[in-house]
Enzyme design. Structure first.
Site, PDB file in Angstrom:
ATOM      1  CB  SER A 114      -0.881  -0.074   1.120  1.00 20.93           C
ATOM      2  OG  SER A 114      -1.857   0.991   1.107  1.00 20.93           O
ATOM      3  CG  ASP A 157      -7.442  -1.741  -4.067  1.00 21.81           C
ATOM      4  OD1 ASP A 157      -7.881  -0.706  -3.263  1.00 21.81           O
ATOM      5  OD2 ASP A 157      -6.068  -2.087  -3.655  1.00 21.81           O
ATOM      6  CG  HIS A 191      -6.326  -1.384  -0.076  1.00 26.03           C
ATOM      7  ND1 HIS A 191      -5.655  -1.359  -1.339  1.00 26.03           N
ATOM      8  CD2 HIS A 191      -5.675  -0.836   0.811  1.00 26.03           C
ATOM      9  CE1 HIS A 191      -4.258  -0.827  -0.825  1.00 26.03           C
ATOM     10  NE2 HIS A 191      -4.430  -0.398   0.363  1.00 26.03           N
TER      11      HIS A 191
END
Length: 727
Positions: free
Chosen positions: A559, A645, A690
């Site tokens: 991320s 996502d 995510h």
């Protein structure tokens, strides 16, 4: 309080905070996930047959939420270029991967979200929400309350459970692994449990009881990844469902929780740097909420309650780190707050739990874990330094006023139980089999001097019997954003690597939260380059101290950690041989300039506002991974991305990959014949979450990539991985 303060502290960086006691996951703004799902798998048989024998009735008033489906038909993963010949041990790899992927599904179970209420324990068993008597919780003797398959979702699991005070109702939030969409179901408890209602897109929720002995459910509604509305609802003969609060500022989000004694329901409105809390009286929930303190820019605070006093964890005053203050519940404004306990410098507050006579603080000081037990009667403080191998806490559900249980873990060591007993004033350790990893591995706490002289902590793991560490492979992990610590909970694949001779290094760079709020402040906005300098210093220090070498060094990030990882690939590619990135944030500039994205406004205080501030724009241009790709040699990079996502859109990752390949091709052309280009792999996974479960397929693909790039034999590592995945 069971994780509530921890969740509050993490929620300063999150847009969809989830509350404690249910051990659920927290979801970050655009780019991060705070608590990955690594501890959610355990070995246990489903009891599907028994579960389905007692299917509950569904009220006609209940609303079934349609399932979401996704397709990859129009998306093709970028093919691997310059593919190397398959290694001789590929058959062994494929064999083990097949074994991993074809393990009987019923052998694995999501670790239960477990809530104790009254004489019952509520949890998930197989595909069902169930309850059993407390003393029978470890048996198969349970009552089925709701079958999750009635919602027609793909592989649903329970994310959170809340039980009404008198156990007339239970509410459970249900979601799936491949989507952030959730459904909150309300079950009326009786001889034949009935689903009274269901609400889509609920984030946080709590029960209280009003003056007429009626259960009232308060919940927040999430729309476009934002949580701004608070509702309250009643069921049975007197059905109501009304919105009573809406946050107008799009940079703030809202979440709810009860104080541990259930005296107050708190409405928390906050962004990255500022918070505001309203109290709803648990005895009269229809009365207007009471404001504790109007939001003041830069002031964060969290509230707990005991004996008509509010205990407030806040950063107000100097130093601007968290401290514990208290005031009478009927005079809650900031001018009445009295200092109660201060933290040492370089201390991170991880969690707080309130008991009848004690307040327990879970702390990280200079990268080591501590528990501080404060006696509320005499203000005494007992500080306990925890074992040096421990890297993370796991808070345990607890309503026993005499004991404070918790677990300790590390990336290579499974959780171990500890209990602090107030009467004895001692910490008791779980007895039994000692994990062999304690004797076969070492954990080191090192420091690297960054460019500006700041000392950056590192946590390093390696085998005790390793010889010539300079010739061992090294895996570096980094994050450095939102004030969030690197995740250091147990991960079987990390343990397997150490067993196979790898060195693991966790670099706690600025921008993260390991050393408190200032550590985060020194790595955000126009100080983001500090985190990059820290990462570079950490890797060079490791090499300088004899830990591996550039040709055997790999880097991994998830991320928002992709920002620093991608930036290092641009600025110092010679330090690395291979990189794995998962759902990485790689295009800071274009993302932060796109105000149509749902979370851009909430992210401004982390990355800056390039749309209106030229200084921010130029600074982001200086480090943004996408903006700084250039024709040069790069390490091989494996990127895992997710089709739908919403936090890190696939489009940006694809653009980054294409631009990177073009730069590599240009460099290869300029270099001439004989140049070996790095492998750039984009693995697009279906789904829109995510926070994807760490599947066997993903784990083995990433490890396979690292071994191939370093030219290592992976035969034994996959056999070991299969063994450890059965922990």
């Amino acid at each position: 309080m069971q994780q509530k303060t921890k969740l509050f502290l993490q929620a300063l960086k999150y847009s969809i905070p989830h509350l404690g006691k249910c051990m659920q996951k927290q979801h970050l703004n655009h780019y991060n996930f705070a608590d990955h799902y690594y501890n959610r798998i355990k070995l246990k048989k489903y009891h599907l047959t028994k579960c389905l024998q007692n299917k509950p009735k569904i009220s006609e008033l209940a609303r079934n939420i349609p399932s979401r489906s996704f397709s990859c038909k129009d998306l093709q993963p970028v093919k691997q270029e310059n593919e190397k010949p398959l290694p001789e041990n590929m058959d062994a790899f494929e064999k083990v991967r097949t074994k991993l992927e074809t393990q009987p599904q019923e052998e694995y179970e999501i670790i239960n979200v477990e809530v104790k209420h009254g004489g019952f324990v509520y949890y998930q068993e197989g595909c069902c929400l169930v309850r059993s008597k407390d003393e029978e919780a470890d048996n198969d003797n349970y009552e089925v309350l709701f079958n999750l398959e009635e919602l027609k979702l793909d592989q649903p699991f329970i994310d959170c459970i809340r039980v009404a005070p008198d156990e007339k109702y239970v509410a459970a939030k249900i979601r799936t692994e491949d989507s952030e969409a959730s459904t909150c179901v309300i079950i009326k408890l009786s001889d034949q449990p009935v689903m009274e209602a269901s609400f889509p897109n609920v984030s946080s929720f709590e029960w209280v009881k009003d003056e007429e002995d009626e259960d009232v459910l308060f919940y927040t509604f999430q729309r476009n990844l934002r949580c701004h509305d608070v509702y309250r609802a009643t069921f049975g003969d007197n059905k109501r469902n009304e919105r009573f609060y809406t946050e107008k500022d799009p940079s703030y989000f809202v979440f709810l929780y009860l104080t541990k004694d259930s005296r107050f329901l708190t409405i928390n409105i906050m962004n990255k740097t500022t918070s505001e809390v309203w109290l709803i009286d648990g005895l009269s929930p229809w009365d207007p909420p009471v404001l504790i303190q109007k939001r003041i820019h830069g002031v964060l605070y969290y509230v707990e309650h005991r004996d008509d006093e509010l205990y407030i964890l806040t950063n107000v005053g100097e130093p601007t780190e968290f401290k514990l203050m208290r005031t009478a519940a009927d005079t809650p404004a900031i001018m009445n707050w009295d200092l109660f306990f201060t933290m040492k410098r370089n201390t991170k507050v991880i969690d707080l739990d309130m008991f009848k006579d004690h307040c327990v603080l879970f702390l990280k000081h200079s990268n080591l874990l501590y528990v501080n037990v404060i006696g509320l009667a005499d203000d005494s403080v007992r500080s306990l330094k925890l074992p040096p191998w421990a890297c993370g806490f796991i808070m345990d559900t607890n309503s026993d006023p005499k004991n404070c249980p918790f677990q300790l873990c590390s990336p290579i060591r499974p959780p171990k139980y500890y209990t602090y007993k107030f009467a004895e004033g001692k910490l008791f350790e779980e007895t039994g089999h000692e994990d062999p990893i304690t004797k076969t591995s070492r954990v080191l706490r090192l420091e690297a001097k960054s460019k500006d002289g700041k000392l950056v902590p590192m946590t390093v793991f390696h085998k005790t019997d390793s010889e010539d560490l300079q010739k061992k492979p090294l895996l570096v992990q980094v994050y450095g954003a939102y004030g969030i610590d690197l995740k250091m909970n147990f991960r079987p694949e990390r343990r397997v690597l150490v067993d196979d001779g790898w060195i693991l290094a966790y670099c706690h760079v600025r921008g993260g939260g390991e050393l408190g709020l200032q550590w985060h402040a020194d790595g955000r906005l126009t100080k983001k380059l500090n985190g990059l300098a820290d990462l570079e210093a950490c890797i060079k220090t490791l090499h300088g101290q004899g830990f591996s070498q550039p040709s055997l060094t790999t880097l991994t990030a998830f991320s928002a950690g992709g920002v620093l990882a991608g930036a290092l690939c641009n600025s110092n590619p010679e330090l690395l041989r291979a990189v794995t990135l998962e759902a990485p944030f790689l295009d800071v500039l274009n993302t932060m300039m796109d105000t149509t994205l749902p979370l851009t406004l909430e992210e401004l205080e982390e990355w800056g506002n390039p749309s209106s501030d030229e200084k921010h724009k130029n600074y982001i241009k200086h480090y943004c991974p996408y903006q700084n790709i250039k024709p040069q040699h790069y390490p091989s990079i494996h990127i895992t991305a997710y089709e739908n996502d919403e936090r890190v859109p696939l489009k940006g990752i694809v653009s980054y990959t294409e631009k990177l390949k073009e730069a590599i091709a240009e460099h290869a052309k300029d270099t001439g014949e004989g140049y070996q280009s790095p492998n750039i792999i984009l693995d697009i996974q279906p789904g829109g979450n995510h926070v994807i479960e760490d599947s066997h397929k993903k784990i083995t693909a990433q490890i396979k990539f690292l071994y191939e790039e370093l030219g290592l034999d992976s035969t034994s590592v996959f056999e070991d991985l299969k063994k450890y995945l059965k922990f």
